[in-house]
Structures are given as C-alpha cells and as structure tokens.
Write a protein that holds these residues in place. Sequence first.
Motif, PDB file in Angstrom:
ATOM      1  N   UNK A 181       0.613  -1.157  -0.220  1.00  0.00           N
ATOM      2  CA  UNK A 181       0.157   0.453  -0.180  1.00  0.00           C
ATOM      3  C   UNK A 181       0.695   1.400  -0.471  1.00  0.00           C
ATOM      4  N   UNK A 182       1.898   1.529   0.502  1.00  0.00           N
ATOM      5  CA  UNK A 182       2.941   2.498   1.042  1.00  0.00           C
ATOM      6  C   UNK A 182       3.188   3.183  -0.995  1.00  0.00           C
ATOM      7  N   UNK A 183       3.423   1.925  -1.358  1.00  0.00           N
ATOM      8  CA  UNK A 183       4.156   1.722  -2.368  1.00  0.00           C
ATOM      9  C   UNK A 183       3.445   2.831  -3.690  1.00  0.00           C
ATOM     10  N   UNK A 184       1.937   2.512  -3.529  1.00  0.00           N
ATOM     11  CA  UNK A 184       1.383   2.531  -4.973  1.00  0.00           C
ATOM     12  C   UNK A 184       0.477   3.780  -4.605  1.00  0.00           C
ATOM     13  N   UNK A 185       0.237   3.902  -3.095  1.00  0.00           N
ATOM     14  CA  UNK A 185      -0.758   5.098  -2.244  1.00  0.00           C
ATOM     15  C   UNK A 185      -0.051   6.712  -2.684  1.00  0.00           C
ATOM     16  N   UNK A 186       0.470   7.049  -2.998  1.00  0.00           N
ATOM     17  CA  UNK A 186       0.981   8.109  -4.062  1.00  0.00           C
ATOM     18  C   UNK A 186       1.423   8.117  -5.762  1.00  0.00           C
ATOM     19  N   UNK A 187      -0.067   7.243  -6.231  1.00  0.00           N
ATOM     20  CA  UNK A 187      -0.007   7.108  -7.748  1.00  0.00           C
ATOM     21  C   UNK A 187       1.206   6.305  -8.200  1.00  0.00           C
ATOM     22  N   UNK A 188       1.648   7.603  -8.845  1.00  0.00           N
ATOM     23  CA  UNK A 188       2.580   7.907 -10.212  1.00  0.00           C
ATOM     24  C   UNK A 188       4.090   7.668  -9.362  1.00  0.00           C
ATOM     25  N   UNK A 189       4.104   8.250  -8.717  1.00  0.00           N
ATOM     26  CA  UNK A 189       5.470   8.837  -7.860  1.00  0.00           C
ATOM     27  C   UNK A 189       6.006   7.503  -8.056  1.00  0.00           C
ATOM     28  N   UNK A 190       5.577   6.015  -7.803  1.00  0.00           N
ATOM     29  CA  UNK A 190       6.884   5.304  -7.995  1.00  0.00           C
ATOM     30  C   UNK A 190       6.900   4.199  -9.802  1.00  0.00           C
ATOM     31  N   UNK A 191       5.979   5.029  -9.980  1.00  0.00           N
ATOM     32  CA  UNK A 191       5.698   4.604 -12.087  1.00  0.00           C
ATOM     33  C   UNK A 191       6.987   5.444 -12.730  1.00  0.00           C
TER      34      UNK A 191
END
Length: 607
Positions: A202-212
């Motif tokens: 959840x922590x990795x995808x909660x900020x939307x495109x910040x991880x992509x």
Amino acid sequence: MTSSRTIKIGGACGFTGDSPHATPQLLQVPGLDYLIYDYLAEMSMGIFARSRSKGVGREGWSTDFVELMMRPNLAEIAAKGVKVVANAGGVDPVGCANSLRAVVAELGLQLKVAAVHGDDILGRIDEFRAPEMFSGRPMPQRITGANAYLGAAPIARALALGADIVVTGRVADSALVLGPLVHEFGWAFDDFQRMAQGTVAGHLIECGAQVSGGTFTDWFEAGDWSRIGYPVAEVDADGRIVITKPAGTGGVVSVGTVSEQLLYEVDDPANYHVADVIVDFTGVTVHPLGPDRVEVRGVQGRRPTDTYKVCATYQGAYRCVVLAPVIGIDAPAKAERQARALLDRNERAIVEKGHAPFALRSVELLGTEASYGANARALPTREVVAKIVVDHTDRKALEVFRNDALSPITSMAPGSTGWHFGRPTIYSVMHVFSLLAPKSAIPALVELDGQTETITGWIGGGAGEPERARITGPVPAPAAAGPMRRVRLVDLALARSGDKGDRFMTAVIARRPAYLPWIRAALTPARLATHMSHVFNGIEGTVTLYDVPGIHAVNLLFDGALAGGQLASPRLDALAKGMGQQLLDLELDVPQSLDVVPYEQRAAGRP
C-alpha cells in the motif's frame, strides 16, 4: 477462505487533485481486482475541516472522487467487477458515500457503497488531550478537526459484507491496500509479517505515479509524462509484492523508482508505525524482474502499539498572499524593494488604526532560487515574481493590506505587472497538531445498506526500537589509495523528500553499493545542518540519520524545518518536495578510482 491467486490493485490517486486520466488507464489492466484512491494528506484534512466549519457541508469530502473519478467510470467498474476503496470521505465519509449512492442510482447500476467512519473524534477531543507527538507542545484550546488514522479492519469488514465501493474517512494510507488483501486472503491481524507486507504494498502505490516514474531523480528515464502509467501492485497470499504499470503507458517502474517511493515520508525506517503493524524497512531489497516489473522482498513486521495517530487541526492567524511579477533590468532588486515598501506602508497604516504589526512578513523572490537560502546561485535574471505573505490575527488589518496590494503596478517598480485575478483573498491559516490516542476508545463503524456495524477489535501491545537504525557518532570515510576527485551527490545517489508536519525526510539512495560508504561519511548532521541551514530559519532544529542497508541508503530526518509546514508555512516549498533536489547539489570527495558516471552524462543518455 484464503485465495490462491494474485490480487491486482491499481493506485489511481495519490492526493487531492490527482489526474482523472488514471482511472480509465488502470481499468484496461487485465484481471484488475481493485482500484484505490488516496486523498488525505494532513493538509487536505485541514482544508476539509475548514470547509465543514463554514457549514459548506458537501465540501467536507472530495467531490472530485464522485464527479471526476467515479461518475465517468462507474459503468465500466461495474461491468468488470472491479472493487474500489477510497479515503475520499474526508471529514464526512457518510456524506460522500450518500453522494456516490445517488450517482450509482442515477446511472441505473447495482453497486453497494459502504462508509467507514468513527475516525472523527472532534466532539470528544477533551478526552484525548495530549502533547504534540513530535514537539511536545500543548494542544490549543480550540480544535477544528481531529481524526484518528484507523487501520484495515473496517475496510476488510465492509468488503466482507458485500461492498463494491468502500468510502472511508481518515485511515492509514496503506490500509487502503491492506484491507482488500486481508479480505481476499483471510490474513490474521496478528500475522505481523503479512500485515507488514500488505502495508508496504500500500505504501508503494498510495502516492500514485510517484512509484512509476513521477518525481524520479533520473526524470529523463521516465518516458512520456503525458501518458505516464499509474502503478499496479500484484500481491499473492504469501505476501509477495510486485510493482508494475499498465502496458503501453509512459513512466517507468525500476529499482530506482521503487526505492525512492519505499522511503517516502518515512522517518525511522526500522519503526514505521501504522495502526495494524510496525514495519521495518531496513532489510527490504528491490529486484528487477523485467521491463517495468520490480519485486520487493525482505519486509519485516512487529506488533503495533496500543494507540492511533490522530491528525488534529486548528485555526491560527489570517493570511493574505500576493504574487507580484517584475520584469526588466535589476528585476530582483526592484521586486525586493517593492515588496518591502508595500509591507512597510501597510504595516504603518494598520498600526495607525490601532492594530498590532503584522504577525508574519515573508518575501520570496521566485526566479532567484529563494528557496535555496545561502546556497542560491547569483543569476542575471530579468524576470521574477515576488511572493509576499502577511499574517495577522485580525482580518480587518489584512483588508487594509489587501486593498493596497495591486497599487505597485503603477506606483513603484518599472516593469511591475500583475496577474489577472483581481485582489488577493484573505483566509484563515490551518495548523496541524499530531497526537496519540488509545485504540480502545475509538471504535470504527461500517455503514452499509442502512445498517451500521461497530468494529471494536484491535491489536496492540507493541513498542518501537528507536535506536536500532539510527546513525550515532561520526562515520569514518573508507581508506582510499591514490588521488581524490570532487563529485556532486547526484552523481552517486538518488534522493526524494517529503513532509510530515514541521519535519521533512529525505532518502539518499546510493546508485551502487560501493558509493554508500562515501555517502555515509560525507552526510554528517553538522554538514547537513549547515548546507540546509535556510530551512531552519533561525530556529533550533535537528538532523537525524538512519541506515537502510537493504537498498543501500541513508534516511535523513530534518525536524523543525518547515516553518510550521503544510498550510501554515509561508514558503514556496511548504511540503518539502524540493529539499531532496537541493541536497543532491552537495559536493563530496571520492577516489578517482571509484567508477562514477556524472549526472550530466546520464541525463544526456550516455552512461
């Protein structure tokens, strides 16, 4: 019943104001199971609380979620059987859920919408009065909002009751993903390993495109931003985490993008507290599986504490902000003089009317590296914008300033011009106050089909290990044979920064393991405090460093560094989004024999 399949969860929103283009993109992912939407930073809670205090009602939740994200996509969501979990409820999740139910009925769809609430403790705030959890200062008497960060249990329960869409108030951001995983796999809440793995997903995808690829240090690797892909977490029953994105989209999912997001807004990486678990990030490792597919391993979890974090907000002074562009020769000098003249004239005027002087006067010359403090470079710019901020406890005093705010266009600096928005507005400044409250006193509520169920069970009894990852004392540089050379930190590392209250964190991640000893030796608290002295603004702040060996990183915590942070700070970078970029300019010496590719060469595509 435990599922044997992999659950695919799309991160469709990272903050209030994120792109409506993410939802239709993610709905094209084959086999997508869930969409999650994260709207609630401390700042947005303050905005929603202020709206509620004015009796606006409808604006106590995210109307974007209902009208921009759901309405155009509900038919496809229903057709594909994708479930939705969103904390778009702000300070009124029941109101948000009712609004969405009306849209569902209007479109003739058969979707059940649940509301998770109970996080709002404003009406009981006197039961929970406690010192601020970071600074220790006492709680103000008048609080405008107070919401506990609930965990995943009520979300999982809402899904078990048959909800297709779950709208929550304040929950831990990562609970938006953990709740569905608990529901799908039947994970027990005392299985702290699974709780931690679900929390990290959840922590990795909660900020939307910040991880992509969004906000990535090596931005030139992120492809077409106009088509940037939003993230998908693939998680199985054993807690295996893979991060990817929709095929054919822009952006990039890499070891670098995932590592940056892993430590985003994390203070002590060995003790990341959420309602359901204490997560240890220090041993996490990140592994490429192929183009835009990265696996995350090594997550560890421990028993959570007996308390929820509570985000309280309160109203401070009134504020007026003026943006005053100046163009031409000597633009910075003219803009500075003009701003000071405007402030001085109106401060004299309000004092003559019997008011106190301004409580705050702030001038930043945008275009002159004002946010860099003493590290700013002298640039021969001929175009600047003066950002002028004034605070006062009496709105009438700011009305005097507001009525004069545009006059410099014809009475002061040559080349002075203005925006086309008329006179600036006056608004109340919202401050954040974080505290801890006992879980036992804050039951969660799940409302569905006119019935409300109370969730009273909770797990606690844990404690942190606050000294385990902390770097104490000087770190000696490695022994070096031969000549040295000077490089910038950006040549050796990636970095990302983010805020929490009046503190910000910056993860510095070595591009290669061999670089880490030199980075650790160079980044001393004293040197960091000097390099970033402008963020403390004359206030005694602290810099704390933590080891994160799994991803070859050092995590930095700057406390007392944001002039109040969020809505209270007058600064351009009140949310510390640029602090990591400032740190990357820091210089250090390394052996010439150390293989280092300069950042400029990377950016030119010639590594």
